[in-house]
Design an enzyme around this catalytic site. Structure first.
Site, PDB file in Angstrom:
ATOM      1  CB  SER A 130      -4.677   8.491  37.976  1.00 29.22           C
ATOM      2  OG  SER A 130      -3.503   8.679  37.185  1.00 29.22           O
ATOM      3  CD  GLU A 185      -0.428   0.812  38.882  1.00 27.96           C
ATOM      4  OE1 GLU A 185      -0.413   1.250  37.927  1.00 27.96           O
ATOM      5  OE2 GLU A 185       0.342  -0.159  38.869  1.00 27.96           O
ATOM      6  CG  ASP A 230       5.815  -9.098  32.129  1.00 26.80           C
ATOM      7  OD1 ASP A 230       6.012  -9.124  30.823  1.00 26.80           O
ATOM      8  OD2 ASP A 230       5.851  -7.650  32.621  1.00 26.80           O
ATOM      9  CG  PHE A 248       9.516  -3.809  40.596  1.00 23.27           C
ATOM     10  CD1 PHE A 248       8.807  -4.988  40.203  1.00 23.27           C
ATOM     11  CD2 PHE A 248       9.061  -2.691  40.248  1.00 23.27           C
ATOM     12  CE1 PHE A 248       7.721  -5.006  39.325  1.00 23.27           C
ATOM     13  CE2 PHE A 248       7.595  -2.697  39.478  1.00 23.27           C
ATOM     14  CZ  PHE A 248       7.128  -3.903  38.966  1.00 23.27           C
ATOM     15  CG  HIS A 278      -0.781   6.603  36.964  1.00 23.23           C
ATOM     16  ND1 HIS A 278      -1.999   6.162  37.297  1.00 23.23           N
ATOM     17  CD2 HIS A 278      -0.067   5.234  37.317  1.00 23.23           C
ATOM     18  CE1 HIS A 278      -2.072   5.000  37.426  1.00 23.23           C
ATOM     19  NE2 HIS A 278      -0.909   4.312  37.554  1.00 23.23           N
TER      20      HIS A 278
HETATM   21  P1  FAD Z   1       2.980  -4.578  24.711  1.00 22.47           P
HETATM   22  O1  FAD Z   1       2.333  -3.101  24.412  1.00 22.47           O
HETATM   23  O2  FAD Z   1       1.969  -5.586  24.169  1.00 22.47           O
HETATM   24  O3  FAD Z   1       4.393  -4.562  24.525  1.00 22.47           O
HETATM   25  C1  FAD Z   1       5.321  -5.709  24.868  1.00 22.47           C
HETATM   26  C2  FAD Z   1       6.365  -5.734  24.172  1.00 22.47           C
HETATM   27  O4  FAD Z   1       6.277  -6.038  22.864  1.00 22.47           O
HETATM   28  C3  FAD Z   1       7.167  -4.473  24.238  1.00 22.47           C
HETATM   29  O5  FAD Z   1       8.522  -4.927  24.041  1.00 22.47           O
HETATM   30  C4  FAD Z   1       7.057  -3.904  22.712  1.00 22.47           C
HETATM   31  O6  FAD Z   1       7.879  -3.224  22.172  1.00 22.47           O
HETATM   32  C5  FAD Z   1       6.689  -5.403  21.890  1.00 22.47           C
HETATM   33  N1  FAD Z   1       5.504  -5.171  20.811  1.00 22.47           N
HETATM   34  C6  FAD Z   1       4.372  -4.817  20.896  1.00 22.47           C
HETATM   35  N2  FAD Z   1       3.830  -4.925  19.800  1.00 22.47           N
HETATM   36  C7  FAD Z   1       4.840  -5.515  18.921  1.00 22.47           C
HETATM   37  C8  FAD Z   1       4.498  -5.790  17.581  1.00 22.47           C
HETATM   38  N3  FAD Z   1       3.555  -6.000  16.618  1.00 22.47           N
HETATM   39  N4  FAD Z   1       5.644  -6.295  16.819  1.00 22.47           N
HETATM   40  C9  FAD Z   1       6.804  -6.626  17.706  1.00 22.47           C
HETATM   41  N5  FAD Z   1       7.026  -6.259  19.237  1.00 22.47           N
HETATM   42  C10 FAD Z   1       5.837  -5.671  19.584  1.00 22.47           C
HETATM   43  N6  FAD Z   1       1.389  -5.961  34.365  1.00 22.47           N
HETATM   44  C11 FAD Z   1       0.526  -6.877  35.048  1.00 22.47           C
HETATM   45  O7  FAD Z   1       0.573  -7.874  34.811  1.00 22.47           O
HETATM   46  N7  FAD Z   1      -0.624  -6.148  35.509  1.00 22.47           N
HETATM   47  C12 FAD Z   1      -0.693  -4.741  35.545  1.00 22.47           C
HETATM   48  O8  FAD Z   1      -1.813  -4.505  36.058  1.00 22.47           O
HETATM   49  C13 FAD Z   1       0.199  -4.073  35.176  1.00 22.47           C
HETATM   50  N8  FAD Z   1       0.151  -2.856  35.113  1.00 22.47           N
HETATM   51  C14 FAD Z   1       0.676  -1.783  34.416  1.00 22.47           C
HETATM   52  C15 FAD Z   1       0.722  -0.401  34.399  1.00 22.47           C
HETATM   53  C16 FAD Z   1       1.447   0.387  33.898  1.00 22.47           C
HETATM   54  C17 FAD Z   1       1.361   1.978  33.956  1.00 22.47           C
HETATM   55  C18 FAD Z   1       2.583  -0.108  33.249  1.00 22.47           C
HETATM   56  C19 FAD Z   1       3.813   0.777  32.511  1.00 22.47           C
HETATM   57  C20 FAD Z   1       2.961  -1.275  33.229  1.00 22.47           C
HETATM   58  C21 FAD Z   1       2.015  -2.259  33.896  1.00 22.47           C
HETATM   59  N9  FAD Z   1       2.178  -3.671  33.666  1.00 22.47           N
HETATM   60  C22 FAD Z   1       1.343  -4.604  34.462  1.00 22.47           C
HETATM   61  C23 FAD Z   1       3.577  -4.267  33.400  1.00 22.47           C
HETATM   62  C24 FAD Z   1       3.206  -4.735  31.748  1.00 22.47           C
HETATM   63  O9  FAD Z   1       2.536  -5.614  31.829  1.00 22.47           O
HETATM   64  C25 FAD Z   1       4.655  -5.235  31.388  1.00 22.47           C
HETATM   65  O10 FAD Z   1       5.638  -4.012  31.187  1.00 22.47           O
HETATM   66  C26 FAD Z   1       4.589  -6.128  30.094  1.00 22.47           C
HETATM   67  O11 FAD Z   1       5.709  -6.784  29.889  1.00 22.47           O
HETATM   68  C27 FAD Z   1       3.974  -5.340  28.722  1.00 22.47           C
HETATM   69  O12 FAD Z   1       2.980  -4.936  28.638  1.00 22.47           O
HETATM   70  P2  FAD Z   1       2.317  -3.929  27.662  1.00 22.47           P
HETATM   71  O13 FAD Z   1       1.191  -3.615  27.796  1.00 22.47           O
HETATM   72  O14 FAD Z   1       3.220  -2.704  27.948  1.00 22.47           O
HETATM   73  O15 FAD Z   1       2.765  -4.674  26.247  1.00 22.47           O
END
Ligand code: FAD
Length: 285
Positions: free
Chosen positions: A14, A16, A107, A214, A264
């Site tokens: 895939s 991105e 973020d 980055f 990916h």
């Molecule tokens: P989460 O899964 O919510 O985790 C965030 C943090 O909170 C982690 O440290 C986790 O350990 C902690 N956490 C989660 N649940 C709990 C809980 N219940 N209690 C305590 N701690 C908890 N960013 C963008 O802005 N736009 C994009 O399009 C984008 N695409 C991405 C695509 C991929 C494949 C990846 C790997 C990252 C991408 N990101 C993107 C970056 C991502 O948004 C950041 O890494 C962000 O900081 C975390 O997102 P997450 O969805 O992993 O968050």
């Protein structure tokens, strides 16, 4: 055996993209996509600026990809968002034929307060399932080298488990250059009962300044031997690219040999490095 026959990658991939900011960027991306479609990607995804900053560009690019006859996934991040806004976006994405989402926390750019009605991506996944049932296949993010804000690798794994319990179908990793970090992470995830595919996210190396900057902020480790070589190349982009192709091709080969089924690619809107890596990869056996 080389992996690429007639242009198509011999394993599922895939791709991105990020939404271009200018018409010139959009034209370049169209050209890059045309070259990359020869690899027959399973789907192409488009990133989404947290806080909704690139929202329209994301949806326009997703719509273009669908019009080109290729399955498209929209990233959707929830930090700073209200349920109402996400609900509207889900219905709009469904109406244009999107069947796959990459659900993220995101973020917020500095200067934004957290606000919003979601704290973690698991809550977004839960909301998407509650609103739209099984209309979307949902990918989530995961971190073989640990998310920078996680309390520990174990709690980060629990965060992935929560996303899967909420209804995620598959996970895509943050990029990494150490295959052992991926293998260990997959082992730990399986022991923790996480049974969805964990697809390695692969970052080509084309611009060392951008990559080094980055990686510091997103928690991806650049091994010392790679960092030092990139620094030594200075502005010599040809050497950086040649070195990057070798390193990333070998990484993919080791991942395939260790059982990774698909990749990916973070394309950075560039076709050449990905096409070349897929052409070069030698499959095991
Ligand atoms: P989460 O899964 O919510 O985790 C965030 C943090 O909170 C982690 O440290 C986790 O350990 C902690 N956490 C989660 N649940 C709990 C809980 N219940 N209690 C305590 N701690 C908890 N960013 C963008 O802005 N736009 C994009 O399009 C984008 N695409 C991405 C695509 C991929 C494949 C990846 C790997 C990252 C991408 N990101 C993107 C970056 C991502 O948004 C950041 O890494 C962000 O900081 C975390 O997102 P997450 O969805 O992993 O968050």
């Amino acid at each position: 055996m080389s992996s690429s026959e007639g242009g198509k990658a011999a394993f599922p991939i895939s791709l991105e993209f990020f939404p271009p900011k200018t018409e010139e960027g959009a034209a370049k991306l169209r050209k890059a996509r045309r070259a990359l479609y020869a690899l027959k990607p399973e789907f192409c995804s488009v990133t989404y600026g947290a806080g909704g900053s690139t929202q329209q560009g994301t949806f326009d690019t997703v719509a273009e990809i669908l019009e080109e006859g290729v399955p498209a996934a929209s990233h959707l991040s929830c930090v700073g968002a209200t349920r109402e806004r996400v609900r509207e976006e889900l219905h709009m994405l469904k109406s244009i034929g999107v069947k796959r989402l990459v659900a993220l926390r995101g973020d917020l750019p500095s200067g934004y307060g957290m606000g919003g009605e979601f704290q973690y991506a698991s809550e977004l996944v839960e909301f998407i399932r509650a609103e739209t049932g099984d209309d979307f296949r949902i990918e989530v993010a995961c971190y073989p080298e640990m998310h920078p804000q996680a309390r520990s690798p174990q709690s980060d794994l629990q965060a992935l488990a929560a996303k899967v319990r909420a209804g995620a179908n598959s996970a895509i990793t943050q990029y990494f250059f150490n295959p052992d970090a991926y293998f260990r992470f997959v082992d730990d995830a399986r022991k923790a009962g996480i049974d969805v595919p964990i697809v390695p996210g692969i970052m080509p190396i084309a611009n060392s300044t951008q990559l080094l900057r980055f990686s510091d902020s997103c928690g991806a480790d650049i091994p010392r031997w790679i960092r030092l070589r990139l620094q030594a190349f200075g502005d010599d982009t040809a050497s950086i690219r040649a070195f990057g192709l070798d390193v990333v091709t070998q990484l993919c080969e080791r991942l395939r040999a260790g059982g990774a089924q698909c990749f990916h690619f973070y394309t950075m809107n560039q076709a050449k490095p990905i096409v070349e890596i897929c052409r070069r990869i030698v499959l095991p056996g």
